[in-house]
Scaffold this motif. Structure first.
Motif, mmCIF file in Angstrom:
data_model
loop_
_atom_site.group_PDB
_atom_site.id
_atom_site.type_symbol
_atom_site.label_atom_id
_atom_site.label_comp_id
_atom_site.label_asym_id
_atom_site.label_seq_id
_atom_site.Cartn_x
_atom_site.Cartn_y
_atom_site.Cartn_z
ATOM 1 N N PRO A 283 0.719 -1.262 0.087
ATOM 2 C CA PRO A 283 -0.064 -0.032 -0.128
ATOM 3 C C PRO A 283 0.716 1.220 -0.013
ATOM 4 N N LYS A 284 1.928 1.416 0.803
ATOM 5 C CA LYS A 284 2.823 2.394 0.762
ATOM 6 C C LYS A 284 3.584 2.674 -0.468
ATOM 7 N N MET B 272 2.157 1.745 -3.493
ATOM 8 C CA MET B 272 1.214 2.319 -4.494
ATOM 9 C C MET B 272 0.796 3.787 -4.421
ATOM 10 N N LYS B 273 1.023 4.137 -3.049
ATOM 11 C CA LYS B 273 0.597 5.570 -2.605
ATOM 12 C C LYS B 273 1.640 6.416 -3.185
ATOM 13 N N LYS B 274 2.996 6.059 -2.972
ATOM 14 C CA LYS B 274 4.075 6.809 -3.647
ATOM 15 C C LYS B 274 3.930 6.832 -4.911
ATOM 16 N N CYS C 95 2.965 9.494 -10.385
ATOM 17 C CA CYS C 95 2.198 9.574 -11.761
ATOM 18 C C CYS C 95 1.435 10.793 -11.786
ATOM 19 N N TYR D 264 1.404 6.325 -7.341
ATOM 20 C CA TYR D 264 0.145 7.325 -7.656
ATOM 21 C C TYR D 264 0.599 8.904 -7.458
ATOM 22 N N LYS D 265 1.227 9.308 -6.191
ATOM 23 C CA LYS D 265 1.480 10.632 -6.406
ATOM 24 C C LYS D 265 2.827 10.957 -7.287
#
Length: 93
Positions: free
Chosen positions: A17-18, A20-22, A27, A24-25
Motif C-alpha cells: 500500500p505504501k 502504491m501511494k508513492k 504519476c 500514485y503521487k
C-alpha cells in the motif's frame, strides 16, 4: 526461490500500500515533469529514439522451462514459529 508466507502477508499489508501511494503521487506529477524534461523523447513509441545499443539476434538463446533449476520443497514442513503471527492456514476466510 520461495518466500515464507509471513513475509508475503506482511509485505502485502504494509509495503505494497505504501508503494502504491508513492507511485500514485509520482504519476500525478509526471505530465509536468515530462514537459520540462525532453517532452518529445518517447523511445517506447519511437524505437529510433533509443540510445541503447542494438542486440544481435544471434547472441540470444532460448531457455526452456524444462531446463530451469527445479527445487522440490514439498517434503519440508513449516513449524508454527516459521510462519509468524498470521499465516494462510491460521486465517479464517
Amino acid at each position: 526461490g520461495s518466500l515464507p508466507k509471513w513475509v508475503v502477508n506482511k509485505s502485502s499489508q504494509f509495503l505494497a500500500p505504501k508503494a502504491m501511494k508513492k507511485m500514485y503521487k509520482a504519476c500525478l506529477k509526471y505530465p509536468d515533469w515530462k514537459q520540462r524534461h525532453n517532452p518529445g523523447l518517447k523511445p517506447w513509441l519511437f524505437p529510433e529514439q533509443s540510445t541503447l545499443p542494438a542486440l544481435a539476434l544471434s547472441e540470444l538463446s532460448i531457455q526452456h522451462a524444462a531446463s530451469l533449476e527445479n527445487i522440490d520443497e514439498s517434503s519440508l514442513s513449516e513449524t508454527k514459529d516459521d510462519r509468524g503471527e498470521a499465516s494462510d492456514e491460521d486465517s479464517v476466510n
